[in-house]
Design a protein around this motif. Structure first.
Motif, PDB file in Angstrom:
ATOM      1  N   ASP A 293       0.838  -1.209   0.000  1.00  0.00           N
ATOM      2  CA  ASP A 293       0.000   0.000   0.000  1.00  0.00           C
ATOM      3  C   ASP A 293       0.873   1.260   0.000  1.00  0.00           C
ATOM      4  O   ASP A 293       0.591   2.224  -0.719  1.00  0.00           O
ATOM      5  N   ARG A 294       1.952   1.268   0.802  1.00  0.00           N
ATOM      6  CA  ARG A 294       2.831   2.437   0.859  1.00  0.00           C
ATOM      7  C   ARG A 294       3.431   2.742  -0.506  1.00  0.00           C
ATOM      8  O   ARG A 294       3.509   3.903  -0.925  1.00  0.00           O
ATOM      9  N   VAL A 295       3.851   1.706  -1.212  1.00  0.00           N
ATOM     10  CA  VAL A 295       4.473   1.921  -2.520  1.00  0.00           C
ATOM     11  C   VAL A 295       3.431   2.331  -3.561  1.00  0.00           C
ATOM     12  O   VAL A 295       3.663   3.243  -4.372  1.00  0.00           O
ATOM     13  N   LEU A 296       2.267   1.691  -3.548  1.00  0.00           N
ATOM     14  CA  LEU A 296       1.242   2.015  -4.528  1.00  0.00           C
ATOM     15  C   LEU A 296       0.795   3.473  -4.428  1.00  0.00           C
ATOM     16  O   LEU A 296       0.406   4.089  -5.429  1.00  0.00           O
ATOM     17  N   GLN A 297       0.859   4.042  -3.238  1.00  0.00           N
ATOM     18  CA  GLN A 297       0.407   5.415  -3.045  1.00  0.00           C
ATOM     19  C   GLN A 297       1.489   6.465  -3.293  1.00  0.00           C
ATOM     20  O   GLN A 297       1.207   7.656  -3.191  1.00  0.00           O
ATOM     21  N   ASP A 298       2.696   6.040  -3.648  1.00  0.00           N
ATOM     22  CA  ASP A 298       3.824   6.977  -3.718  1.00  0.00           C
ATOM     23  C   ASP A 298       4.562   6.841  -5.052  1.00  0.00           C
ATOM     24  O   ASP A 298       5.509   6.065  -5.170  1.00  0.00           O
ATOM     25  N   PRO A 299       4.170   7.603  -6.087  1.00  0.00           N
ATOM     26  CA  PRO A 299       4.835   7.521  -7.399  1.00  0.00           C
ATOM     27  C   PRO A 299       6.320   7.854  -7.342  1.00  0.00           C
ATOM     28  O   PRO A 299       7.118   7.267  -8.103  1.00  0.00           O
ATOM     29  N   VAL A 300       6.720   8.763  -6.470  1.00  0.00           N
ATOM     30  CA  VAL A 300       8.146   9.105  -6.359  1.00  0.00           C
ATOM     31  C   VAL A 300       8.935   7.912  -5.849  1.00  0.00           C
ATOM     32  O   VAL A 300      10.020   7.595  -6.350  1.00  0.00           O
ATOM     33  N   ARG A 301       8.391   7.221  -4.852  1.00  0.00           N
ATOM     34  CA  ARG A 301       9.036   6.016  -4.331  1.00  0.00           C
ATOM     35  C   ARG A 301       9.138   4.947  -5.424  1.00  0.00           C
ATOM     36  O   ARG A 301      10.156   4.254  -5.544  1.00  0.00           O
ATOM     37  N   GLN A 302       8.101   4.820  -6.237  1.00  0.00           N
ATOM     38  CA  GLN A 302       8.125   3.833  -7.313  1.00  0.00           C
ATOM     39  C   GLN A 302       9.241   4.130  -8.317  1.00  0.00           C
ATOM     40  O   GLN A 302       9.948   3.220  -8.760  1.00  0.00           O
ATOM     41  N   THR A 303       9.402   5.391  -8.675  1.00  0.00           N
ATOM     42  CA  THR A 303      10.451   5.764  -9.626  1.00  0.00           C
ATOM     43  C   THR A 303      11.826   5.422  -9.064  1.00  0.00           C
ATOM     44  O   THR A 303      12.691   4.876  -9.773  1.00  0.00           O
ATOM     45  N   ARG A 304      12.038   5.733  -7.791  1.00  0.00           N
ATOM     46  CA  ARG A 304      13.322   5.407  -7.163  1.00  0.00           C
ATOM     47  C   ARG A 304      13.554   3.903  -7.120  1.00  0.00           C
ATOM     48  O   ARG A 304      14.665   3.426  -7.389  1.00  0.00           O
ATOM     49  N   LEU A 305      12.522   3.145  -6.815  1.00  0.00           N
ATOM     50  CA  LEU A 305      12.658   1.691  -6.760  1.00  0.00           C
ATOM     51  C   LEU A 305      12.961   1.106  -8.132  1.00  0.00           C
ATOM     52  O   LEU A 305      13.750   0.160  -8.251  1.00  0.00           O
ATOM     53  N   ARG A 306      12.355   1.649  -9.170  1.00  0.00           N
ATOM     54  CA  ARG A 306      12.622   1.133 -10.520  1.00  0.00           C
ATOM     55  C   ARG A 306      14.085   1.355 -10.902  1.00  0.00           C
ATOM     56  O   ARG A 306      14.707   0.487 -11.527  1.00  0.00           O
ATOM     57  N   ARG A 307      14.637   2.502 -10.548  1.00  0.00           N
ATOM     58  CA  ARG A 307      16.055   2.743 -10.843  1.00  0.00           C
ATOM     59  C   ARG A 307      16.936   1.761 -10.075  1.00  0.00           C
ATOM     60  O   ARG A 307      17.895   1.208 -10.617  1.00  0.00           O
ATOM     61  N   HIS A 308      16.597   1.557  -8.814  1.00  0.00           N
ATOM     62  CA  HIS A 308      17.355   0.616  -7.987  1.00  0.00           C
ATOM     63  C   HIS A 308      17.296  -0.803  -8.564  1.00  0.00           C
ATOM     64  O   HIS A 308      18.315  -1.497  -8.667  1.00  0.00           O
ATOM     65  N   LEU A 309      16.107  -1.238  -8.955  1.00  0.00           N
ATOM     66  CA  LEU A 309      15.939  -2.598  -9.478  1.00  0.00           C
ATOM     67  C   LEU A 309      16.634  -2.773 -10.822  1.00  0.00           C
ATOM     68  O   LEU A 309      17.141  -3.863 -11.126  1.00  0.00           O
ATOM     69  N   ALA A 310      16.685  -1.727 -11.638  1.00  0.00           N
ATOM     70  CA  ALA A 310      17.404  -1.809 -12.909  1.00  0.00           C
ATOM     71  C   ALA A 310      18.887  -2.069 -12.663  1.00  0.00           C
ATOM     72  O   ALA A 310      19.532  -2.811 -13.422  1.00  0.00           O
ATOM     73  N   GLU A 311      19.438  -1.491 -11.606  1.00  0.00           N
ATOM     74  CA  GLU A 311      20.836  -1.760 -11.255  1.00  0.00           C
ATOM     75  C   GLU A 311      21.003  -3.188 -10.747  1.00  0.00           C
ATOM     76  O   GLU A 311      21.987  -3.859 -11.081  1.00  0.00           O
ATOM     77  N   ARG A 312      20.043  -3.676  -9.975  1.00  0.00           N
ATOM     78  CA  ARG A 312      20.120  -5.052  -9.467  1.00  0.00           C
ATOM     79  C   ARG A 312      20.064  -6.065 -10.603  1.00  0.00           C
ATOM     80  O   ARG A 312      20.686  -7.119 -10.533  1.00  0.00           O
ATOM     81  N   ALA A 313      19.329  -5.746 -11.661  1.00  0.00           N
ATOM     82  CA  ALA A 313      19.153  -6.689 -12.768  1.00  0.00           C
ATOM     83  C   ALA A 313      20.482  -7.096 -13.388  1.00  0.00           C
ATOM     84  O   ALA A 313      20.629  -8.219 -13.896  1.00  0.00           O
ATOM     85  N   ALA A 314      21.472  -6.200 -13.347  1.00  0.00           N
ATOM     86  CA  ALA A 314      22.771  -6.498 -13.951  1.00  0.00           C
ATOM     87  C   ALA A 314      23.489  -7.653 -13.255  1.00  0.00           C
ATOM     88  O   ALA A 314      24.392  -8.271 -13.838  1.00  0.00           O
ATOM     89  N   LEU A 315      23.095  -7.970 -12.020  1.00  0.00           N
ATOM     90  CA  LEU A 315      23.741  -9.061 -11.283  1.00  0.00           C
ATOM     91  C   LEU A 315      23.397 -10.427 -11.855  1.00  0.00           C
ATOM     92  O   LEU A 315      24.075 -11.414 -11.549  1.00  0.00           O
ATOM     93  N   PHE A 316      22.365 -10.506 -12.676  1.00  0.00           N
ATOM     94  CA  PHE A 316      21.856 -11.811 -13.101  1.00  0.00           C
ATOM     95  C   PHE A 316      21.995 -12.028 -14.610  1.00  0.00           C
ATOM     96  O   PHE A 316      21.208 -12.745 -15.219  1.00  0.00           O
ATOM     97  N   GLY A 317      23.008 -11.406 -15.203  1.00  0.00           N
ATOM     98  CA  GLY A 317      23.233 -11.545 -16.633  1.00  0.00           C
ATOM     99  C   GLY A 317      23.896 -12.867 -17.003  1.00  0.00           C
ATOM    100  O   GLY A 317      24.565 -13.506 -16.180  1.00  0.00           O
ATOM    101  N   ILE A 318      23.739 -13.272 -18.247  1.00  0.00           N
ATOM    102  CA  ILE A 318      24.310 -14.528 -18.733  1.00  0.00           C
ATOM    103  C   ILE A 318      25.838 -14.478 -18.716  1.00  0.00           C
ATOM    104  O   ILE A 318      26.499 -15.410 -18.246  1.00  0.00           O
ATOM    105  N   ASP A 319      26.421 -13.408 -19.257  1.00  0.00           N
ATOM    106  CA  ASP A 319      27.883 -13.318 -19.326  1.00  0.00           C
ATOM    107  C   ASP A 319      28.500 -13.374 -17.935  1.00  0.00           C
ATOM    108  O   ASP A 319      29.514 -14.051 -17.722  1.00  0.00           O
ATOM    109  N   ARG A 320      27.917 -12.641 -17.008  1.00  0.00           N
ATOM    110  CA  ARG A 320      28.439 -12.643 -15.642  1.00  0.00           C
ATOM    111  C   ARG A 320      28.368 -14.038 -15.042  1.00  0.00           C
ATOM    112  O   ARG A 320      29.323 -14.518 -14.420  1.00  0.00           O
ATOM    113  N   PHE A 321      27.223 -14.712 -15.220  1.00  0.00           N
ATOM    114  CA  PHE A 321      27.093 -16.064 -14.696  1.00  0.00           C
ATOM    115  C   PHE A 321      28.160 -16.982 -15.271  1.00  0.00           C
ATOM    116  O   PHE A 321      28.822 -17.728 -14.540  1.00  0.00           O
ATOM    117  N   GLN A 322      28.332 -16.965 -16.580  1.00  0.00           N
ATOM    118  CA  GLN A 322      29.255 -17.914 -17.195  1.00  0.00           C
ATOM    119  C   GLN A 322      30.699 -17.644 -16.780  1.00  0.00           C
ATOM    120  O   GLN A 322      31.470 -18.585 -16.563  1.00  0.00           O
TER     121      GLN A 322
END
Length: 421
Positions: free
Chosen positions: A372-401
């Motif tokens: 509920d806290r996140v759904l009501q806060d668009p600014v928080r959502q934008t910050r979380l999306r940027r954070h998660l985009a950085e986390r996504a790089a940890l799970f790449g194919i090249d890095r794994f191999q």
């Protein structure tokens, strides 16, 4: 024998493998997985095989089941070709097929088979949890199904305990006793320091060290394939996705309750279940009934792979994962890659994937408040999306191999009996 080109279902004959002449300098590697299906360990193994093949190893998959290469490539995102690796099965499989459906018996017989052929390979890798090869090996620790104490702690039953009742009682004890006899362990101490344990999350590695005594281990995050360019937030709707196999341990009914309570608070959200509903099983039928009674806001999308799955994920802003104590949760990593904001239990690998306490919850009430806290806060959502985009790089194919091969080479260098050139 080598994987065949046609038909799509790839099978092998029983008994000794038929392997063509090895190119000079190739190192023989066996990677063992009792039965490749449609889960996270299969993704790890398939991309591991791909890395080993590209690095010049001669790879043999030790298994009990048929290898459906076309379907596995579609599920895992790999493009392994027929002849890239060999498949070897024991000769007793056809005769014991009904018995092999029992996991403990299957695993005991499979480990005996692995020990019987271990001496033919330079490097041994268990693709799904520790395996007693009778000699030093690399063990890919994918979950705690192999450890009764940890399994019972982090794979807790629903309130009625219905799907775990078989784990107690005299019949269960007799069954496990039979499996123990069939296992005929080698007597090696896998924790003496010569075996390497590769965990799929730091959470698993820490528990394995503290509770099981693992001392020689590394963490290599699983690979996540996502080929589509994620849609911008403006192109998504306010739906939630829950992704993965529909089984009782996944707590799908809790996710439905959480979304229902959010709707009761005025959030016009829906839940999309991406996974086979397992109709005809007690839990699958239970979820099917819940879905049917809430068909205006709970949608069963069925099992999806490839681009179809990617587009389903990308169409929605949010996601939910309901299983606490998950070792990693490759579906959560896929959701992060898709640009969703996933809400996950605080206990387990998924919390490590998202790396944000405000996306983690303990219990249904806490989940409703956090979301509920996140759904009501668009600014928080934008910050979380940027954070998660950085986390996504940890799970790449090249890095794994890279990290997977580094772990194998580290093991080879430390294992004095293995002269790998």
């Amino acid at each position: 024998m080598s994987v065949r080109a046609a038909p799509p279902r790839v099978t092998t004959t029983s008994g000794p493998s038929v392997v063509g002449p090895s190119a000079p300098g190739l190192r023989k590697v066996a990677i063992a997985h009792a039965r490749l299906g449609w889960g996270g360990s299969e993704v790890y193994v398939m991309w591991g095989i791909d890395a080993l093949v590209k690095a010049g190893y001669e790879v043999t998959l030790l298994t009990l089941g048929d290898v459906e290469l076309t379907e596995l490539n579609a599920w895992c995102g790999t493009s392994l070709r027929n002849g890239d690796f060999h498949v070897r099965r024991p000769g007793y499989v056809p005769a014991l097929t009904p018995l092999l459906r029992a996991a403990a018996v299957r695993d005991s017989l499979f480990q005996r088979f692995c020990r019987s052929v271990a001496g033919e390979f330079d490097v041994l890798i268990s693709g799904y949890n520790p395996c007693d090869f009778g000699q030093p090996a690399v063990h890919l620790v994918q979950d705690f199904s192999w450890h009764q104490g940890l399994r019972d702690e982090f794979d807790a039953p629903p309130a009625d305990g219905s799907w775990r009742i078989h784990r107690k009682g005299p019949l269960r004890a007799a069954y496990l006793g039979l499996a123990g006899l069939l296992a005929a362990p080698s007597g090696r101490n896998l924790l003496a320091g010569r075996d390497l344990f590769v965990a799929n999350s730091r959470w698993v590695a820490d528990l394995a060290r503290e509770r099981c005594g693992f001392c020689n281990q590394r963490v290599v995050y699983p690979p996540v394939v996502f080929r589509s360019e994620p849609l911008p937030d403006a192109g998504r709707d306010d739906g939630f996705v829950i992704l993965g196999r529909v089984g009782a341990e996944k707590r799908i009914e809790q996710a439905i309750e959480i979304i229902g309570r959010l709707r009761g608070m005025g959030h016009a959200v829906r839940l999309h279940i991406v996974g086979d509903l397992a109709a005809g099983t007690p839990y699958g039928d239970k979820i099917g009934t819940l879905v049917g009674a809430r068909s205006t806001w709970v949608i069963a999308e069925g099992r999806q792979v490839g681009v179809e799955k990617e587009w389903t994920l990308m169409r929605h802003r949010y996601a939910i994962h309901a299983r606490p104590g998950e070792a990693f949760g490759i579906g959560v990593a896929e959701l992060v890659k898709a640009g969703c904001i996933p809400f996950v239990p605080a206990l387990g690998g998924p919390a490590e994937i998202v790396g944000a306490p405000e996306l983690c919850w303990s219990g249904i009430d806490d989940a409703v408040r956090a979301i509920d806290r996140v759904l009501q806060d668009p600014v928080r959502q934008t910050r979380l999306r940027r954070h998660l985009a950085e986390r996504a790089a940890l799970f790449g194919i090249d890095r794994f191999q890279r990290e997977f091969l580094r772990a194998i080479e580290h093991f080879a260098a430390q294992s004095t009996p293995l002269e790998l050139g």
